[in-house]
Design a protein around this motif. Structure first.
Motif, PDB file in Angstrom:
ATOM      1  N   HIS A 190       1.075  -5.046  -0.160  1.00  0.00           N
ATOM      2  CA  HIS A 190       1.573  -4.129   0.046  1.00  0.00           C
ATOM      3  C   HIS A 190       1.237  -3.044  -1.023  1.00  0.00           C
ATOM      4  N   GLN A 191       0.935  -3.761  -2.218  1.00  0.00           N
ATOM      5  CA  GLN A 191       0.809  -2.817  -3.604  1.00  0.00           C
ATOM      6  C   GLN A 191      -0.939  -3.162  -3.705  1.00  0.00           C
ATOM      7  N   TYR A 192      -1.721  -3.460  -2.972  1.00  0.00           N
ATOM      8  CA  TYR A 192      -2.961  -3.818  -3.125  1.00  0.00           C
ATOM      9  C   TYR A 192      -4.002  -2.466  -3.760  1.00  0.00           C
ATOM     10  N   ASP A 193      -3.831  -1.662  -3.091  1.00  0.00           N
ATOM     11  CA  ASP A 193      -4.635  -0.313  -3.507  1.00  0.00           C
ATOM     12  C   ASP A 193      -4.467  -0.026  -4.750  1.00  0.00           C
ATOM     13  N   GLU A 194      -3.076   0.010  -5.442  1.00  0.00           N
ATOM     14  CA  GLU A 194      -2.914   0.214  -6.619  1.00  0.00           C
ATOM     15  C   GLU A 194      -3.434  -0.828  -7.675  1.00  0.00           C
ATOM     16  N   ILE A 195      -3.154  -2.062  -7.191  1.00  0.00           N
ATOM     17  CA  ILE A 195      -3.367  -3.162  -8.019  1.00  0.00           C
ATOM     18  C   ILE A 195      -4.974  -3.503  -8.139  1.00  0.00           C
ATOM     19  N   VAL A 196      -5.917  -2.966  -7.157  1.00  0.00           N
ATOM     20  CA  VAL A 196      -7.156  -3.233  -7.386  1.00  0.00           C
ATOM     21  C   VAL A 196      -7.904  -2.083  -8.262  1.00  0.00           C
TER      22      VAL A 196
END
Length: 188
Positions: free
Chosen positions: A140-146
């Motif tokens: 769910h938070q992948y965009d920010e994590i990447v």
């Protein structure tokens, strides 16, 4: 079986299981499923107590010391990312000149990565952080994590507990596309 956190000096037995999370009962409710050692043993939460839980074992067996315990999807996100032992390890790693990457499991947000970078400190600024994408929260938070991490590791064998097989394949393809768009390495 009763499962409690703390009192790690007392050995577990067939009726009492001790884990290294003192507050696990704060994140569970009756009927939550707990998978031990990649599903070799499975318990269902029956009751919540002040210092632990009572669970019924649906699949019993030998539970190894220090084996993984995976709780129903999304339940881990309020637990501490790093332990005191992790902090000591990260501080020791930051002093090493031959460490290129640190892979960090259970990343839920970009703030988790910032916390690891802070623990590595100035001496560990050249160490790259590989965020392990192993929970639904990380998806769910992948965009920010990447964007915050130096790279990602998409951990299918952990995500299988939280995503159906057909969604897992789609999530993997999407994760690769997002990492490529951000020019970040991804390991499957």
């Amino acid at each position: 079986v009763k499962m409690t956190g703390g009192e790690h000096h007392i050995a577990s037995d067939a009726n009492n299981l001790r884990i290294n999370c003192d507050i696990i009962q704060n994140h569970l409710k009756p009927n939550d499923v707990i998978y031990f050692d990649d599903g070799k043993a499975v318990g269902i939460v029956q009751e919540i107590f002040e210092k632990g839980i009572k669970m019924e074992m649906k699949i019993g067996g030998y539970i190894k010391s220090r084996c993984a315990a995976r709780v129903t999807a999304g339940k881990h996100s309020n637990l501490k990312l790093v332990t005191a032992e992790d902090i000591r390890d990260l501080q020791a790693i930051s002093q090493m000149t031959l460490v290129d990457f640190v892979a960090v499991p259970f990343i839920s947000t970009k703030a988790d990565i910032a916390q690891i970078k802070e623990l590595l400190g100035e001496t560990g600024r050249n160490i790259n952080i590989m965020a392990k994408i192993d929970t639904i929260d990380a998806i769910h938070q992948y965009d920010e994590i990447v964007l915050e991490a130096d790279g990602v590791i998409f951990v299918r064998n952990e995500l299988q507990w939280e995503l159906q097989a057909e969604k897992l394949v789609l999530a993997q393809k999407w994760a690769i596309e997002q990492a490529n768009a951000a020019a970040k390495p991804i390991i499957i």
